[in-house]
Write an enzyme that holds these catalytic residues in place. Sequence first.
Site, PDB file in Angstrom:
ATOM      1  N   TYR A 138       0.492  -0.990   0.003  1.00  0.00           N
ATOM      2  CA  TYR A 138      -0.144  -0.142  -0.037  1.00  0.00           C
ATOM      3  C   TYR A 138       0.769   1.067   0.014  1.00  0.00           C
ATOM      4  O   TYR A 138       1.948   1.286  -0.444  1.00  0.00           O
ATOM      5  CB  TYR A 138      -0.283  -0.087   1.338  1.00  0.00           C
ATOM      6  N   ASP A 140       2.374   4.557   1.645  1.00  0.00           N
ATOM      7  CA  ASP A 140       2.088   4.818   3.500  1.00  0.00           C
ATOM      8  C   ASP A 140       2.961   6.082   3.307  1.00  0.00           C
ATOM      9  O   ASP A 140       3.644   6.377   2.969  1.00  0.00           O
ATOM     10  CB  ASP A 140       2.808   3.523   4.221  1.00  0.00           C
ATOM     11  N   GLU A 145       4.982   0.513   0.781  1.00  0.00           N
ATOM     12  CA  GLU A 145       5.445  -0.285   1.801  1.00  0.00           C
ATOM     13  C   GLU A 145       4.629  -1.598   1.933  1.00  0.00           C
ATOM     14  O   GLU A 145       3.460  -2.149   1.154  1.00  0.00           O
ATOM     15  CB  GLU A 145       4.265   0.426   3.043  1.00  0.00           C
ATOM     16  N   SER A 147       3.734  -5.250   3.992  1.00  0.00           N
ATOM     17  CA  SER A 147       3.760  -5.569   5.187  1.00  0.00           C
ATOM     18  C   SER A 147       3.559  -6.965   4.995  1.00  0.00           C
ATOM     19  O   SER A 147       2.898  -7.251   4.321  1.00  0.00           O
ATOM     20  CB  SER A 147       2.695  -5.162   6.110  1.00  0.00           C
ATOM     21  N   ASN A 203       7.104  -6.279  14.152  1.00  0.00           N
ATOM     22  CA  ASN A 203       6.391  -7.316  14.662  1.00  0.00           C
ATOM     23  C   ASN A 203       6.186  -8.014  14.879  1.00  0.00           C
ATOM     24  O   ASN A 203       6.404  -9.076  14.925  1.00  0.00           O
ATOM     25  CB  ASN A 203       5.130  -6.397  13.780  1.00  0.00           C
ATOM     26  N   ARG A 285       0.757  -6.651  20.445  1.00  0.00           N
ATOM     27  CA  ARG A 285       1.594  -5.941  19.072  1.00  0.00           C
ATOM     28  C   ARG A 285       2.562  -5.050  19.463  1.00  0.00           C
ATOM     29  O   ARG A 285       2.124  -3.587  19.121  1.00  0.00           O
ATOM     30  CB  ARG A 285       1.200  -5.711  17.668  1.00  0.00           C
ATOM     31  N   HIS A 287       5.322  -3.014  19.031  1.00  0.00           N
ATOM     32  CA  HIS A 287       5.256  -2.442  17.272  1.00  0.00           C
ATOM     33  C   HIS A 287       6.976  -1.707  17.482  1.00  0.00           C
ATOM     34  O   HIS A 287       7.040  -0.347  17.954  1.00  0.00           O
ATOM     35  CB  HIS A 287       4.267  -1.351  17.009  1.00  0.00           C
TER      36      HIS A 287
END
Lengths: 557, 66
Positions: A138, A140, A145, A147, A203, A285, A287
């Site tokens: 996507y 960002d 980015e 993921s 993550n 999570r 980060h």
Amino acid sequence: MTAGSDPVLGGGLPAGGAMRVMGSETEYGIHAPSAPGANATMMSARVVQAYAQVTRLRAAGGAETRWDYTDEEPLHDARGWTLERGQAHPSQLTDQPPVLDAEAVALAYGRDELELDGEDESGSLLMNMVLGNGARLYVDHAHPEYSSPEVTNPAAAVAWDAAGDLVGLAAVRRLASDTELPAVNLYKNNTDNKSVSYGSHENYLMPRSVPFGDIVRGLTPFFVSRQIICGSGRVGRGQDSSRSGYQISQRADFFEAEVGLETTIRRPIINTRDEPHATADKYRRLHVIIGDANLSQVSNYLKFGTTAMVLSLIEAGLAPRIEVHEPVAALQAISHDTTLTAKVRLQDGRRVTALDLQWMYHEAAAKLAQDTGVSDAVDGDGHTNAVLERWATTLTQLDSDRPAAATSVEWLAKLSILEGYRQRDGLQWDDARLGLVDLQWADLRPEKGLYYRMLSRNRMQRIVDDADIAAAVTEPPSDTRAYFRGRCVSSFSKDVVGASWDSVIFDVPGYGRLQRVPTREPLRGTKALTGGLFARHREAGSFLAELLGTAPAPPPA
Amino acid sequence: MAGQEQQQPQPRDTEVEEEVPVPPAPAEGQASASTQGVDDLLDEIDGVLESNAEEFVRAFVQKGGQ
């Protein structure tokens, strides 16, 4: 399957070692050499469009699988409060789909560009897609980015992170074949060396029962020092590179706080964003925003593997009891010392090197792994022993055999080229050619990227085979919910209208409304649990009926 | 939770079980081979680096990120 039955022990994976639900996020540097003023968001959208064209993962109506923003909570702070939207920096509002401003597009490319086939009904360009390997691609901010899908171990993290580089490369190739618009380069780095940094995040799933203060105390000395094994190296010092020289980390100079919620301003060593993307009362999570993007597989492997082990130490209450004095300054002092002899002060008065700090963590992690049995060569978890051995080998080589370390540690590998140029051509650190080596190290094109030139000469070690990385571009990991997400996208793309980390949304003829399948347990939705379901159904309607336990949907009227 | 580790074949199974010999087997003497290797590598990189280094580096300007 007992995933999540005992969250304290990590929800179904062997506890005490390097196995854990984890994933990576990479924001790529983006540049069109022939159109240096081009709008970065527009170019990033072109990258996403290009990859959509490559994969043809197109649902009915011409749209790729959309991101479902329902469970995004970027303003939830792990320390127990929520930032008010009005007080948030606009870049923190990552729970709203970015809409590319039509004016920006027109300014960059002219009005005709608005007729791109990626445009949807609302007139905005596609900025987001979910891939068949379970990843998200996507736009960002002003970067594309990737993921990665959730994986359970550091070797898989390397494979699915490197798969993202191949996704980016495929988009670059596609755009290069477009004769109408400027070609785009992507760089797996973290700064333009002119004051801007962009992230590479990790993550890690943790039980929510671990107090956040323990995480801060246990991780800070580790994060201050782990750059010596997983820093990517940077030509220039200071956020704007106003001082010449080389340093270990791409990111260190951009960190200004010890703990905080922000990721784009006043960056903290420990980030408190609390979006579990899973059952919120069981998991957090973690980060991690302090890492460099890694092309070196060994650096990447150790980044994930050692961090996962330190989190196991924290969960067990066995992290080394050390506290670094002024950790932000220590982080930067270590980054600026390529001799690895700089000492940082601990609150108890001792002065130690980054290598000393890493050995303290290694010793504690090795003991916990031995006590829990996960590092046993025969009966262990199959990962922890390898991480511990490679961690020790790398620390030893950094101390006493740097040429050997330069085949695995990214900042040293890059430094070997830079030093070669300095010796051969007598270049000073502020010479533009050294800056170019730094930048081009990270070019995703194997014929241009200097990391890939080193790899092709076998001057960089591998952790995973090229074939496994190539497979990870299209195949999801089999042992997390990413399997379910990825298989839904690749098997039923025309009926999947949205997906996120913890949901897949179907729009199937015969069902009166959208069917949102929650996937809030990261260790469910595995191949073991759902592989048969995918094998039995070729149509989304019957697939959903069995999955949801409902009667088969009637044929569409 | 021991015994519940995932057993599906995954790329993780390809991870090294022992240390990979590095760098892969130069035939000649280690030191001179290594120096020669660096020179060869630099020659190759000379041919790969973008021309106009100064301009290329200056033009690489990014917008903010996380």
